[in-house]
Design a protein around this motif. Structure first.
Motif, PDB file in Angstrom:
ATOM      1  N   THR A 260     -60.381 -59.318 -79.628  1.00 32.04           N
ATOM      2  CA  THR A 260     -58.956 -59.306 -79.299  1.00 32.04           C
ATOM      3  C   THR A 260     -58.435 -57.892 -79.037  1.00 32.04           C
ATOM      4  O   THR A 260     -58.028 -57.584 -77.934  1.00 32.04           O
TER       5      THR A 260
ATOM      6  N   TYR B 287     -50.470 -63.117 -75.591  1.00 38.15           N
ATOM      7  CA  TYR B 287     -51.423 -64.164 -75.994  1.00 38.15           C
ATOM      8  C   TYR B 287     -50.945 -64.840 -77.278  1.00 38.15           C
ATOM      9  O   TYR B 287     -51.550 -64.656 -78.347  1.00 38.15           O
TER      10      TYR B 287
ATOM     11  N   TYR C  61     -62.715 -57.539 -75.863  1.00 37.51           N
ATOM     12  CA  TYR C  61     -61.362 -57.096 -76.224  1.00 37.51           C
ATOM     13  C   TYR C  61     -60.788 -56.083 -75.250  1.00 37.51           C
ATOM     14  O   TYR C  61     -59.590 -55.901 -75.183  1.00 37.51           O
ATOM     15  N   GLN C  62     -61.649 -55.428 -74.463  1.00 33.48           N
ATOM     16  CA  GLN C  62     -61.111 -54.529 -73.438  1.00 33.48           C
ATOM     17  C   GLN C  62     -60.292 -55.335 -72.430  1.00 33.48           C
ATOM     18  O   GLN C  62     -59.274 -54.855 -71.920  1.00 33.48           O
ATOM     19  N   PHE C  63     -60.736 -56.539 -72.150  1.00 34.23           N
ATOM     20  CA  PHE C  63     -60.006 -57.361 -71.180  1.00 34.23           C
ATOM     21  C   PHE C  63     -58.733 -57.948 -71.799  1.00 34.23           C
ATOM     22  O   PHE C  63     -57.696 -58.016 -71.150  1.00 34.23           O
ATOM     23  N   THR C  64     -58.830 -58.390 -73.057  1.00 39.10           N
ATOM     24  CA  THR C  64     -57.613 -58.954 -73.662  1.00 39.10           C
ATOM     25  C   THR C  64     -56.552 -57.848 -73.810  1.00 39.10           C
ATOM     26  O   THR C  64     -55.371 -58.077 -73.572  1.00 39.10           O
ATOM     27  N   MET C  65     -56.995 -56.643 -74.142  1.00 39.73           N
ATOM     28  CA  MET C  65     -56.034 -55.534 -74.228  1.00 39.73           C
ATOM     29  C   MET C  65     -55.483 -55.185 -72.848  1.00 39.73           C
ATOM     30  O   MET C  65     -54.286 -54.944 -72.687  1.00 39.73           O
TER      31      MET C  65
ATOM     32  N   TYR D  46     -55.087 -57.087 -70.424  1.00 37.67           N
ATOM     33  CA  TYR D  46     -54.093 -58.105 -70.051  1.00 37.67           C
ATOM     34  C   TYR D  46     -52.761 -57.853 -70.757  1.00 37.67           C
ATOM     35  O   TYR D  46     -51.685 -57.953 -70.154  1.00 37.67           O
TER      36      TYR D  46
END
Lengths: 499, 499
Positions: free
Chosen positions: A207, A276, B18-22, B24
């Motif tokens: 996350t 999210y 988590y690089q992608f969730t961040m 985003y």
């Protein structure tokens, strides 16, 4: 893509130079097509333990199937081999493939033991010689890291979720992918490595990092400031005001000073929750666990008021066990005081340089549901190499043996059959090595055998006898299509991120 | 090919989820283009030592230049990110590249120290966040293994030749290539890895393994049995008869029993010598060193009689120092007794699980000219990971800091300049960290500085001041073409095998 790029990953040039000088000498003396048998095994179980999980077989199959020199390869070899090398040898290399090679191997991820021949590579002397280094390279690390993962799984017990996050500490990009792939086989549930998820269908998780938290300094950076309730039927709610109110009540309940709240962290949590709302699991120790926990609880309660489901927290430093107990206590307290039963089922993720030893310590009192492991898992700190070897045991039907100044380096000659004997409950009794020409042991019949390196013999009566190895490659083709298809299947079974 | 395949080796998907969730969450709050600065550094010098060689910069440049998501990547990400992810984010990913990123880095293989920021990555917040794991993966192992090689070089002294042969023990194919490449930069002369020679122009070396020796059982397998003299003007000579005669004289001279000669080993040596009369360097301990040494001496003397030049022997087990002294004694004895001065210049290669510790012990009395190192070199047994980290230090011009439950994990905030101060003899005095907005230190002027983690200050007057880092990537382009070209150059400088 992984399948397509095997030629790029493991070209037949990925081997030691001496394989080519030896191949030339065999060729020069007309011995290159003599039938030869090599065995692959390791001499000691890794990590001072009692077993290993043998892995990397699929990659070996792909390598054998694609074994072909390009014109560019051959030209390079011509430039590095001695100038006296007969040019006809290079023509021989141009036409070489593995159509004459037969590979017998134990199935992927089988529990195996030291000194048992795990692969038998049978084929023309020069070809099976050339394969040595590449095959070793493909099974050594795969087996090591798979076995290491299994040890972490044993230490963690069956219920805790395990997340592999070693990419940044692995031996480069491909090392990282191999680690993700084989730790999943060895017992890890998820990986942080997106490319591994893409290639192998392993569930991916993650996350946020500290940098996300520290990138925020004030609530003014939160945008949008509103969030739609989960049912989508009401108007957007101002999440900042809602959270601030809850934070005041939480500080009162827990006796915390509102002045100690880090506004940047709160902003980061709010911003992530707005992006999210169904995936809220922040790292809470960017400043201090007590501050991060308050901010989490406030945002999580706000999410719940809007009908969303927060997931939990991650702890990334300090004494994880002690902190997890305190975090759980606060969760339960909140669940009761604020009547938010969701707080009873929040998860706690722990990630802080976990080793096999510290994983065992985690079995003490703690409240951690998911453990993320990186460095010690992928680098196999306790023993960073497995030491598989590849030894010649037969040429033209006659056995071969190597002696050594180090007695444990001597080899057991002859082409063998390997049987796993099971007792009446289906438990393994022993692995039995015979010469391949000897009759196989029979279920229910007592046989006499000699434990390796010991004088005395044993009598044993197996209830069941299985062949440990299967023929998996012959005549240029992968023989066991069910295994091979597993590879393709896994790429189709994509799943949503866990954790 | 290495250049071409960088997209396959290091796709932008080779990162943590988590690089992608961040990314985003940044995008969702409109912060993705805020200028941000990350620093890359390690917290402790590896191997309990005093330095590291920072490496992997070239791979980072290639990675940045090629950073682009494919449609397939984006579709996978869509399948694993939460279903609430705004579809416009995927369009943002489709258009993403590193044209807004500036990388400042210390030059490849610079001697560096703990806690000094070695790379500064400056660019849009969401992009520089996404780069974290890939950059760490590319520099961590490269720097570690390069530093390890340098320690082996220091332990070996400047004269001994060092041969890397770790492919079979590395973390898979790419780990093996990275090891060959960066141990060469760190001080190794040669590699056994043919693909590394092909890709990077590293000299390759190697002659034969035990399997070659044990594949022979009798002199009947030697074919052809004759060899042309080096001057090519005489008829082929029967090398077997010639060698047998010399062997008899050798046994007499050295008091050895001819019956103890292993005929298979003699056949292997003869066969190899006939294939490669100018490259004769057998491994002599497949049965016992004393037997192998006799066989070597006989074949080598026969080669010399025909005008060829034998190269030496390899020892692969037991006490290498003791054996090498004995082997050298025999060589000198033969040189004198048989008037073969070539025997004075034969080389002895030692390969037997060499560690940095045993390399230091090799500096005791021994006669080894070339040391081959595998496992301990490429797996960095003493410390199998470096632990570089990537920390946010500035957003929108304002400094960022991470605190931690582990105080050593706290970061030093702010965008910095790094200077290396030299004394009047050109020796480094210290690396100085300043905020980038502070005026640089000047040569000849005394300045006051504070050693990290200490209260007291130091006064220092540098004779010379250099900027430790250079801008190597900006506006989507590699900025320092001389470095970049080094990569291509190295692929053209192919060389014949050494050892």
């Amino acid at each position: 893509m992984y399948l397509r790029s095997i030629r790029a990953r493991v070209p037949p040039m990925l081997t030691d130079l001496y394989q080519f000088t030896m191949a030339y000498a065999y060729w020069n003396s007309g011995r290159h097509n003599e039938p030869a048998v090599f065995e692959l095994f390791f001499r000691e179980n890794p990590f001072g333990g009692g077993f290993s999980l043998f892995s990397g077989v699929h990659d070996c199959l792909l390598f054998l199937r694609n074994f072909r020199f390009t014109e560019e390869d051959v030209e390079y070899l011509r430039s590095v081999l001695p100038p006296t090398t007969n040019p006809a040898f290079f023509q021989f290399l141009r036409e070489l493939d593995c159509s004459g090679v037969t590979l017998r191997a134990v199935p992927e991820a089988t529990v195996v033991f030291a000194r048992v021949p795990l692969m038998e590579v049978d084929g023309p002397l020069a070809v099976v010689q050339l394969l040595e280094t590449s095959l070793l390279c493909l099974v050594n690390y795969a087996s090591l890291v798979c076995s290491n993962a299994a040890r972490f799984r044993l230490a963690a017990g069956p219920d805790r979720k395990l997340l592999e996050l070693g990419l940044r500490r692995a031996q480069g990009p491909d090392g990282g992918l191999t680690a993700s792939r084989y730790t999943h086989i060895g017992g890890f549930d998820m990986t942080s490595n997106v490319q591994a998820g893409f290639l192998f269908g392993i569930p991916v998780a993650g996350t946020m990092a500290h940098s996300y938290v520290t990138s925020f300094s004030s609530l003014e950076e939160v945008w949008p400031q509103t969030l739609l309730p989960a049912d989508g039927e009401k108007d957007p709610i101002d999440l900042i005001s809602l959270t601030k109110g809850l934070l005041g009540r939480l500080c009162e309940l827990l006796g915390a000073e509102p002045a100690k709240i880090h506004e940047g962290e709160l902003a980061a949590f709010l911003s992530y929750a707005i992006a999210y709302p169904g995936n809220f699991l922040p790292v809470i120790d960017s400043y201090s666990v007590s501050c991060g926990l308050l901010n989490f609880c406030a945002v999580a309660m706000a999410l719940i008021e809007l009908g969303h489901q927060p997931r939990g927290v991650r702890l990334d430093s300090g004494d994880l066990c002690r902190q997890s107990v305190e975090v759980r206590r606060v969760f339960k307290h909140c669940a009761k005081q604020f009547s938010v039963p969701v707080f009873e089922s929040l998860i706690i993720v722990g990630t802080n340089n976990i080793s096999e030893q510290s994983m065992m310590e985690l079995s003490k009192k703690n409240e951690i549901n998911v453990v993320g492991v990186g460095t010690h898992l992928v680098t196999c700190t306790r023993q960073p190499s497995l030491g598989c070897v590849y030894k010649l045991v037969e040429v033209r039907g006659s056995p071969r043996m190597k002696f050594s100044e180090d007695p444990e380096k001597s080899t057991v000659p002859g082409k063998k059959a390997v049987y796993r004997l099971l007792d009446s409950e289906g438990h393994p009794l022993m692995d039995l090595l015979c010469l391949s020409e000897e009759p196989p042991p029979l279920a229910g019949q007592t046989l006499r055998c000699y434990p390796l390196g010991q004088e005395a013999h044993l009598a044993v009566t197996p209830t069941q006898v299985t062949c440990l190895r299967q023929e998996v490659f012959a005549k240029g083709q992968v023989r066991n299509w069910s295994w091979w298809m597993w590879e393709l299947d896994s790429q189709l079974s994509r799943s949503r991120p866990g954790m």
